[in-house]
Design an enzyme around this catalytic site. Structure first.
Site, PDB file in Angstrom:
ATOM      1  N   GLY A   1       8.708  44.336 -12.220  1.00 29.80           N
ATOM      2  CA  GLY A   1       7.676  43.997 -11.259  1.00 29.80           C
ATOM      3  C   GLY A   1       8.187  44.147  -9.847  1.00 29.80           C
ATOM      4  O   GLY A   1       7.509  44.678  -8.972  1.00 29.80           O
TER       5      GLY A   1
ATOM      6  N   GLU B   1      14.953  41.774  -6.176  1.00 31.08           N
ATOM      7  CA  GLU B   1      15.244  40.930  -5.021  1.00 31.08           C
ATOM      8  C   GLU B   1      16.408  41.407  -4.167  1.00 31.08           C
ATOM      9  O   GLU B   1      17.185  40.602  -3.646  1.00 31.08           O
ATOM     10  CB  GLU B   1      15.530  39.499  -5.491  1.00 31.08           C
ATOM     11  CG  GLU B   1      16.781  39.333  -6.356  1.00 31.08           C
ATOM     12  CD  GLU B   1      16.534  39.434  -7.849  1.00 31.08           C
ATOM     13  OE1 GLU B   1      17.383  38.955  -8.624  1.00 31.08           O
ATOM     14  OE2 GLU B   1      15.502  39.995  -8.245  1.00 31.08           O
ATOM     15  N   ASN B   2      16.554  42.698  -3.940  1.00 32.06           N
ATOM     16  CA  ASN B   2      17.610  43.191  -3.063  1.00 32.06           C
ATOM     17  C   ASN B   2      17.509  42.495  -1.701  1.00 32.06           C
ATOM     18  O   ASN B   2      16.442  42.478  -1.087  1.00 32.06           O
ATOM     19  CB  ASN B   2      17.474  44.696  -2.862  1.00 32.06           C
ATOM     20  CG  ASN B   2      17.168  45.430  -4.144  1.00 32.06           C
ATOM     21  OD1 ASN B   2      17.938  45.390  -5.089  1.00 32.06           O
ATOM     22  ND2 ASN B   2      16.017  46.088  -4.183  1.00 32.06           N
TER      23      ASN B   2
ATOM     24  N   GLU C   1      10.272  36.901  -5.271  1.00 30.29           N
ATOM     25  CA  GLU C   1      11.388  37.700  -4.757  1.00 30.29           C
ATOM     26  C   GLU C   1      11.975  37.086  -3.487  1.00 30.29           C
ATOM     27  O   GLU C   1      13.190  37.129  -3.279  1.00 30.29           O
ATOM     28  CB  GLU C   1      10.935  39.133  -4.497  1.00 30.29           C
ATOM     29  CG  GLU C   1      10.355  39.842  -5.712  1.00 30.29           C
ATOM     30  CD  GLU C   1      11.250  39.760  -6.937  1.00 30.29           C
ATOM     31  OE1 GLU C   1      12.482  39.891  -6.792  1.00 30.29           O
ATOM     32  OE2 GLU C   1      10.721  39.563  -8.049  1.00 30.29           O
TER      33      GLU C   1
ATOM     34  N   GLU D   1      16.422  33.520 -12.346  1.00 31.49           N
ATOM     35  CA  GLU D   1      15.024  33.895 -12.580  1.00 31.49           C
ATOM     36  C   GLU D   1      14.136  32.682 -12.834  1.00 31.49           C
ATOM     37  O   GLU D   1      12.992  32.630 -12.365  1.00 31.49           O
ATOM     38  CB  GLU D   1      14.934  34.881 -13.751  1.00 31.49           C
ATOM     39  CG  GLU D   1      15.657  36.197 -13.513  1.00 31.49           C
ATOM     40  CD  GLU D   1      15.166  36.939 -12.270  1.00 31.49           C
ATOM     41  OE1 GLU D   1      14.054  36.643 -11.781  1.00 31.49           O
ATOM     42  OE2 GLU D   1      15.893  37.822 -11.787  1.00 31.49           O
TER      43      GLU D   1
END
Length: 872
Positions: A276, A279-280, A313, A335
């Site tokens: 989906g 989260e960089n 995110e 998560e």
């Protein structure tokens, strides 16, 4: 309970799958030059590292890279280095003399390919407004794919600062974790773009994107510039995501009491993306459907989905990026906590959406898996990092968030938040174990948090809490006592090994309907415990507990007659617990129907979902004759409620009423086989395609599905055209998934062929999954899966392939077909996600047994329900 994290934890750091700690990275200076036409790239990386002890070997990771040169430099000058490849993606640099302790610099030049597997440094394509195919080079590194883009120490506890420089082709844009700090022309055309340094972070959070993309003007959120990056021509779809992001940044900065840990925030929509979102830090990547939306053409549910993903995110920027797990056994906490925070944030953003009630449905999906013997502990020892792929499932996200919410409700919001702030403040820029979080919350709350949570995290399953009359004085709803007891909840007895545990420490909240002014009682249930009883007792008060409740029959009847005194989530749980008991064979389907019939005045879509979901399952499980009776029952139960709502929204009606309206339309048209509903859906859809009134966004998916169910080849072609030329990402998915609803077997075969060929590989597994769940076309679809198995496996990214097989759970009317499915899947194991597949097969077996029981019980129960409804 023995803690598997403790056993051998020290040895794990030196296990065969771990890099040695003789050399520790501190900084990467990385330069990459992608060639989008050739689908290749070249690069150089300089790694500053500390040598902890004398060594002749430096061991790091590289996969699918050609190493062109290598050099190591220390304070006494350069050291020639030989290069060899080892097992498990190891890259070994050999020095002729031992490196002394202290700082060293590692210089490597390399080349690689832009793959089409949606991991590492990969290519994504789209068709531009001029009809030409365009290419984007983008990244997805979690869990262990940074090594496919550059040589690195690719483990989460090897945090370092990253400086990224990209050689960007002409007319292309580039984005990375840091802000752009310089741009210089290249002699051969294009630009060399350098980005600012990151904080010390893990390799899996590095990101870079190059391609024909555009960015919105930055929105200043308390000093942080926020942009949405998108394919050119889609800027009109960015406003809602920017609004969500601005709210989330402010919400989390306040909630965590720590400033946002990066210099900017780009939200990047990628046409081809396996997950989906990712989260960089400072450069979050998304599927287009999870970021871009036209608010005038989207349903409330679609908007909620985008708010969820954006908030999730951004929560990771603190929980996961700033503070990171030491090893992949801890990925569940990243998560699960981001899911919890997403819910808190969205509930604050749009309280009228009642996000905690709708999360009940997601929690129930996790509980449906967790009641299987093939479940797993939320946290389990992870050896080679590929074993962590099994953690990206409902048990990590939904169960993990559920038990955290249960803890938060039990402790109180303030004490829970104080513990989180303590944890983040203590471990910022560092790596942690799960126990570090429990210890921080325990210190802030004074409660035995580690002992409580270990009982939920380190074993699979969950309890059934039974309310047993305990005698005592008084009677009725005004007195007496009850004994609460727990036992494992299972759908069926184990025939082999089981991962379901026992003896949970259950945070229970109770209240009394006859004492509304009395504060709910909080208790920790281990064995039997006495509480003030009577039929007015509500166990799991507030509805946030991750357990099922079983009441005595007279107690259940009393609660069913007092639904108006229960909160929405309590009503939701009452229905969900009853249906789970029906599936498990603990009570009859008639009990569920009687409870459903008490919902005449109910207007919460999620509470109704606990009825429409079972009706849909029954439509798959019953034979043709019983399915006709089910259709009549559905029309009798649901029809009057829909008649009160009507097709058209009323002025100032609650937003969630539109969601309920769509839900009832779909249920009446599918399980209810309501000819009038189907005809009106087809009429509205045809009129919209002909240029008439556009579809109500909240009804659009239901109408598209129903119009397909009664459609033929001309309608199919119209759907295909809309899928190929959509106005929004949501419309694209609406019509793609609508193609799976056509009843004509030849059209179902066309859709399967599309999934094998044209449909993006990120979406194809979900198309096949829905074809498998079709009541009439599911068996034929399974035979096509068998025929084309090798091609499907080759084309589909390994981490989402198991989702395709989830559809077999509803192929439960034919016991022989179910046996054939189990045999085939057993003979064709997958490289990733095998536990998820085992769970789907076990649930198929549960459903087959349930369908066999229904053969004798469902028809009479449904007819009795029809008679009761007619007598109202």
């Amino acid at each position: 309970m023995t803690d598997p994290r403790a056993a051998g934890a020290e040895a794990d750091a030196s296990a065969a799958h771990r890099l040695p700690y003789t050399v520790v990275p501190r900084r990467y200076d990385l330069r990459l030059a992608p060639d989008l036409d050739a689908a290749t790239f070249t690069g150089q990386v300089r790694i500053e590292a500390d040598v902890a002890e004398p060594t002749t070997d430096i061991v790091l990771h590289a996969a699918e890279l050609t190493i062109e040169s290598a050099a190591v430099t220390t304070g006494d000058g350069p050291h020639p280095a030989g290069v060899s490849a080892g097992e498990a993606d190891r890259l070994v640099l050999h020095l002729p003399e031992p490196l002394p302790p202290g700082r060293c610099t590692i210089d490597l030049s390399f080349a690689g390919i832009l793959n089409d597997q949606l991991h590492g440094f990969y290519r994504s394509t789209f068709t531009g407004g001029d009809g030409r195919q365009r290419t984007i080079a983008t990244t997805q590194f979690e869990a262990t794919d940074a090594r496919r883009a550059f040589p690195c120490f690719d483990e989460p506890d090897r945090k370092a600062v990253f400086s990224v420089t990209l050689d960007v082709p002409p007319a292309m844009a580039a984005f990375s974790n840091g802000p752009e700090v310089s741009s210089e022309p290249l002699p051969t055309g294009g630009r060399r773009v350098r980005f600012g340094d990151t904080i010390a972070m893990s390799t899996y959070l590095v990101a870079f994107v190059v391609g024909p993309l555009a960015a919105t003007e930055p929105v200043d959120v308390d000093g942080t510039p926020v942009r949405v990056v998108h394919v050119a021509g889609k800027e009109q779809l960015t406003a809602f995501a920017l609004d969500c992001a601005a709210h989330a940044l402010r919400f989390f900065s306040d909630w965590f009491a720590i400033p946002y840990p990066a210099d900017k925030l780009d939200l990047v929509a990628i046409p081809d993306f396996a997950f989906g979102a990712m989260e960089n830090l400072g450069c979050v990547t998304f599927r287009e459907t999870a970021l871009l939306v036209d608010t005038e053409r989207a349903s409330r549910v679609e908007l909620e989905r985008i708010a969820d993903v954006v908030s999730h995110e951004i929560a990771h920027m603190w929980f996961g990026d700033l503070v990171t797990m030491k090893w992949w056994n801890g990925i569940w906490l990243n998560e699960a906590f981001a899911t919890l925070m997403e819910l808190l944030c969205v509930d604050h953003f749009r309280p009228e959406w009642q996000r905690w009630v709708s999360f009940g449905m997601e929690r129930d999906v996790a509980m449906a898996t967790d009641a299987l013997h093939t479940t797993r502990p939320v946290e389990y020892p992870v050896g080679p990092p590929e074993e962590a792929q099994g953690m990206f499932d409902v048990l990590t996200y939904q169960k993990g968030a559920s038990v955290l919410r249960m803890l938060e409700r039990y402790l109180g919001a303030e004490r829970f938040r104080d513990g989180i702030r303590r944890y983040l403040g203590t471990h910022r820029l560092a790596n942690t174990e799960t126990s570090d979080l429990w210890d921080a919350i325990e210190a802030a709350s004074g409660e035995p948090v580690r002992a409580i949570m270990d009982s939920w995290i380190l074993q699979g399953g969950f309890p059934l809490v039974s309310v047993d009359p305990g005698g005592g004085s008084g009677g009725g709803s005004g007195g007496g006592s009850a004994i609460l007891r727990q036992e494992p909840f299972v759908f069926a007895a184990a025939t082999g090994p089981t991962a379901i545990g026992s003896d949970w420490q259950v945070p229970v909240i109770t209240r009394r309907l006859d004492q509304p002014d009395v504060e709910p009682q909080r208790l920790l249930l281990a064995t039997g415990v006495a509480v003030a009883g009577g039929p007015g007792l509500v166990v799991n008060a507030g509805g946030s507990g991750y357990y099922r409740v079983r009441y005595p029959s007279d107690h259940l009847q009393h609660l069913a007659g007092s639904l108006d005194q229960l909160d929405a989530l309590e009503r939701f749980n009452l229905l969900g617990d009853t249906w789970a008991a029906v599936v498990a064979g603990r009570c009859d389907v008639a009990d569920m129907l009687v409870l459903a019939e008490a919902l005449a005045g109910e207007r919460d879509p999620d509470v109704w979902g606990q009825v429409t979901g079972p009706l849909s399952f029954l439509d798959h499980a019953l034979d043709d004759a019983a399915a006709k009776t089910l259709a009549a029952y559905t029309r009798a139960l649901v029809g009057p409620v829909f008649a009160q709502l009507g097709w058209t929204a009323r002025p100032a009606e609650p937003e969630r009423t539109a969601t309920l309206r769509a839900q009832l339309v779909g249920t009446l048209g599918h399980a209810g086989r309501d000819a009038g509903i189907r005809a009106e859906a087809a009429r509205r859809h045809a009129a919209a395609l002909a240029g008439g009134d556009p579809l109500d966004p909240d009804l659009a998916s239901a109408i598209v599905g129903l119009a397909a169910a009664t459609g033929a080849a001309p309608e199919y072609d119209a759907y295909l055209a809309r899928y190929r030329a959509p106005g929004t990402p949501q419309e694209e998915m609406r019509y793609l998934l609508g193609l799976t609803a056509f009843a004509d077997p030849q059209l179902a075969e066309r859709t399967f062929t599309l999934a094998r060929t044209e449909v993006r590989s990120q979406n194809a597994p979900f198309v096949v999954q829905l074809l498998l769940t079709h009541r009439d076309n599911g068996p034929a679809t399974w035979h096509r899966v068998v025929e084309h198995w090798d091609a499907l496996v080759e084309r589909t990214p390994a981490n989402i392939l198991p989702r395709m097989l989830d559809g077999v759970k509803l192929l439960c009317r034919d016991a022989q077909l179910a046996s054939d499915i189990r045999s085939f899947v057993g003979a064709h194991p997958l490289a990733s996600g095998q536990r998820t597949i085992d769970q789907a097969l076990e649930r198929l077996g549960v459903n087959v047994a349930f369908a066999e029981r229904l053969q004798t019980t469902a028809g009479p129960a449904l007819q009795a329900g029809i008679d009761r409804l007619a007598a109202r």
